[in-house]
Design a protein around this motif. Sequence first.
Motif, short mmCIF file in Angstrom:
data_model
loop_
_atom_site.label_atom_id
_atom_site.label_comp_id
_atom_site.label_asym_id
_atom_site.label_seq_id
_atom_site.Cartn_x
_atom_site.Cartn_y
_atom_site.Cartn_z
N PRO A 223 0.83 -1.21 0.00
CA PRO A 223 0.00 0.00 0.00
C PRO A 223 0.86 1.26 0.00
O PRO A 223 1.87 1.33 0.70
CB PRO A 223 -0.79 -0.12 1.31
N VAL A 224 0.48 2.22 -0.80
CA VAL A 224 1.23 3.46 -0.93
C VAL A 224 0.26 4.63 -0.85
O VAL A 224 -0.76 4.64 -1.53
CB VAL A 224 2.00 3.52 -2.28
N LYS A 225 0.59 5.62 -0.03
CA LYS A 225 -0.20 6.85 0.01
C LYS A 225 0.37 7.84 -1.01
O LYS A 225 1.58 7.90 -1.22
CB LYS A 225 -0.15 7.49 1.40
N VAL A 226 -0.52 8.64 -1.62
CA VAL A 226 -0.11 9.63 -2.61
C VAL A 226 -0.37 11.02 -2.05
O VAL A 226 -1.51 11.36 -1.71
CB VAL A 226 -0.86 9.43 -3.94
N ILE A 227 0.69 11.81 -1.96
CA ILE A 227 0.61 13.17 -1.42
C ILE A 227 0.90 14.15 -2.56
O ILE A 227 1.94 14.06 -3.21
CB ILE A 227 1.65 13.40 -0.30
N ALA A 228 -0.02 15.08 -2.81
CA ALA A 228 0.15 16.04 -3.89
C ALA A 228 0.45 17.42 -3.32
O ALA A 228 -0.07 17.81 -2.28
CB ALA A 228 -1.12 16.11 -4.75
N THR A 229 1.30 18.15 -4.03
CA THR A 229 1.63 19.52 -3.63
C THR A 229 1.88 20.33 -4.89
O THR A 229 1.89 19.81 -6.00
CB THR A 229 2.83 19.56 -2.68
N GLY A 230 2.10 21.63 -4.73
CA GLY A 230 2.30 22.51 -5.87
C GLY A 230 1.03 23.27 -6.21
O GLY A 230 -0.09 22.84 -5.89
N GLY A 231 1.19 24.39 -6.86
CA GLY A 231 0.08 25.30 -7.11
C GLY A 231 -1.07 24.71 -7.91
O GLY A 231 -2.21 25.13 -7.76
N LEU A 232 -0.79 23.73 -8.78
CA LEU A 232 -1.84 23.19 -9.65
C LEU A 232 -2.45 21.89 -9.12
O LEU A 232 -3.32 21.33 -9.79
CB LEU A 232 -1.27 22.96 -11.05
N ALA A 233 -2.05 21.44 -7.95
CA ALA A 233 -2.58 20.18 -7.43
C ALA A 233 -4.10 20.24 -7.28
O ALA A 233 -4.82 19.29 -7.61
CB ALA A 233 -1.93 19.85 -6.09
N SER A 234 -4.60 21.37 -6.80
CA SER A 234 -6.04 21.49 -6.56
C SER A 234 -6.85 21.49 -7.85
O SER A 234 -8.06 21.23 -7.84
CB SER A 234 -6.35 22.77 -5.77
N LEU A 235 -6.20 21.75 -8.99
CA LEU A 235 -6.89 21.76 -10.28
C LEU A 235 -7.43 20.38 -10.63
O LEU A 235 -8.44 20.25 -11.33
CB LEU A 235 -5.93 22.24 -11.37
N PHE A 236 -6.76 19.34 -10.14
CA PHE A 236 -7.11 17.97 -10.54
C PHE A 236 -7.90 17.19 -9.49
O PHE A 236 -8.47 16.15 -9.80
CB PHE A 236 -5.82 17.19 -10.87
N GLU A 237 -7.92 17.65 -8.26
CA GLU A 237 -8.42 16.81 -7.17
C GLU A 237 -9.89 16.42 -7.31
O GLU A 237 -10.29 15.34 -6.85
CB GLU A 237 -8.20 17.49 -5.81
N LYS A 238 -10.72 17.25 -7.95
CA LYS A 238 -12.15 16.93 -8.06
C LYS A 238 -12.44 15.91 -9.15
O LYS A 238 -13.54 15.35 -9.19
CB LYS A 238 -12.95 18.21 -8.32
N GLN A 239 -11.48 15.66 -10.03
CA GLN A 239 -11.72 14.78 -11.17
C GLN A 239 -10.93 13.47 -11.10
O GLN A 239 -10.96 12.69 -12.04
CB GLN A 239 -11.38 15.51 -12.47
N THR A 240 -10.22 13.25 -9.99
CA THR A 240 -9.49 11.99 -9.82
C THR A 240 -9.42 11.66 -8.34
O THR A 240 -9.40 12.56 -7.50
CB THR A 240 -8.08 12.07 -10.41
N ASP A 241 -9.41 10.38 -8.04
CA ASP A 241 -9.27 9.95 -6.65
C ASP A 241 -7.87 9.41 -6.38
O ASP A 241 -7.64 8.70 -5.40
CB ASP A 241 -10.32 8.89 -6.29
N VAL A 242 -6.91 9.78 -7.24
CA VAL A 242 -5.56 9.24 -7.10
C VAL A 242 -4.83 9.82 -5.89
O VAL A 242 -3.93 9.19 -5.34
CB VAL A 242 -4.75 9.47 -8.40
N PHE A 243 -5.21 11.03 -5.44
CA PHE A 243 -4.54 11.67 -4.31
C PHE A 243 -5.18 11.24 -3.00
O PHE A 243 -6.40 11.30 -2.84
CB PHE A 243 -4.61 13.20 -4.40
N ASP A 244 -4.34 10.83 -2.04
CA ASP A 244 -4.84 10.57 -0.70
C ASP A 244 -4.88 11.85 0.13
O ASP A 244 -5.76 12.04 0.97
CB ASP A 244 -3.96 9.53 0.00
N HIS A 245 -3.91 12.74 -0.12
CA HIS A 245 -3.84 14.00 0.62
C HIS A 245 -3.26 15.07 -0.29
O HIS A 245 -2.41 14.78 -1.13
CB HIS A 245 -2.97 13.88 1.87
N ILE A 246 -3.72 16.31 -0.11
CA ILE A 246 -3.13 17.46 -0.80
C ILE A 246 -2.57 18.39 0.26
O ILE A 246 -3.27 18.79 1.20
CB ILE A 246 -4.16 18.19 -1.68
N GLU A 247 -1.28 18.70 0.11
CA GLU A 247 -0.57 19.58 1.06
C GLU A 247 0.05 20.73 0.27
O GLU A 247 1.18 20.63 -0.22
CB GLU A 247 0.52 18.79 1.81
#
Length: 266
Positions: A223-247
């Motif tokens: 099992p691997v958790k996926v952590i997203a960061t950077g200014g454009l991370a929030s652009l994708f979060e509503k259309q994919t469930d690949v991120f476990d957390h956005i920081e």
Amino acid sequence: MLLAIDAGNTNVVFALVEPGSASAGSAIKARWRIATDPRRTADEYAVWLSQLLNLEGYDRKQVTGVIIATVVPRALHNLQTLARKYFGGEPLIAGQPPVEWGMQLDVEEPHALGADRAVNMIAAHALYEGDLITIDFGTATTFDLSDFKGAYKGGIIAPGINLSLDALVTAAAKLPRIAIEAPEDTSVIGRDTVSQMHIGIYWGYIAMIEGLVARMKAEVGRPVKVIATGGLASLFEKQTDVFDHIEPDLTIQGLAMLWDRAHIGG
């Protein structure tokens, strides 16, 4: 107060952080960004930054320390001069004594790892347990894998979404410049040139993210958790469930942790 500076290829981010708060997620009081330009002098930075500090109700004399992470070597000298001349002290440089990474770099070229990527992983492992994939959406989009012990195992460097769009528009004379945004619906069959470009850039990028993460997870076999960061991370979060957390502030949090490690241990 700590001034944390993250100098990337596109922007330099300055953040005012409460020292000693790293373990609690770093109390970031204010943040500002300016376009990266290695020619920008320490004096220019100081005028710009002093005005912004004042607008937020702070004085530069309240800054008691500076830490810098940069992937733009030519920008480092002027940032160091800024710290020495206007904040009265020698800055810490992420990855250099006394703030070395403190984690195993299990790759063939450990010296080539970008400071921002190392700092992201330090912060991610302080916040979350287990094997982690950290995705940073910047000039390039980077995927970094670290195991449950915090060792860096490798990663992927892909063109950033803005870079991809710029290359497409530059190379194709009849294509217009468009804003990067989520399409109005989930259809992937565009009815005009602009909608087709939106679909290709946006859904194409999501497909790349999901595909690469799936391949990385399959290779890890745990099992691997996926952590997203950077200014454009929030652009994708509503259309994919690949991120476990956005920081959004992962790099700044990592810099604050390195500062605390150097000054109060841990």
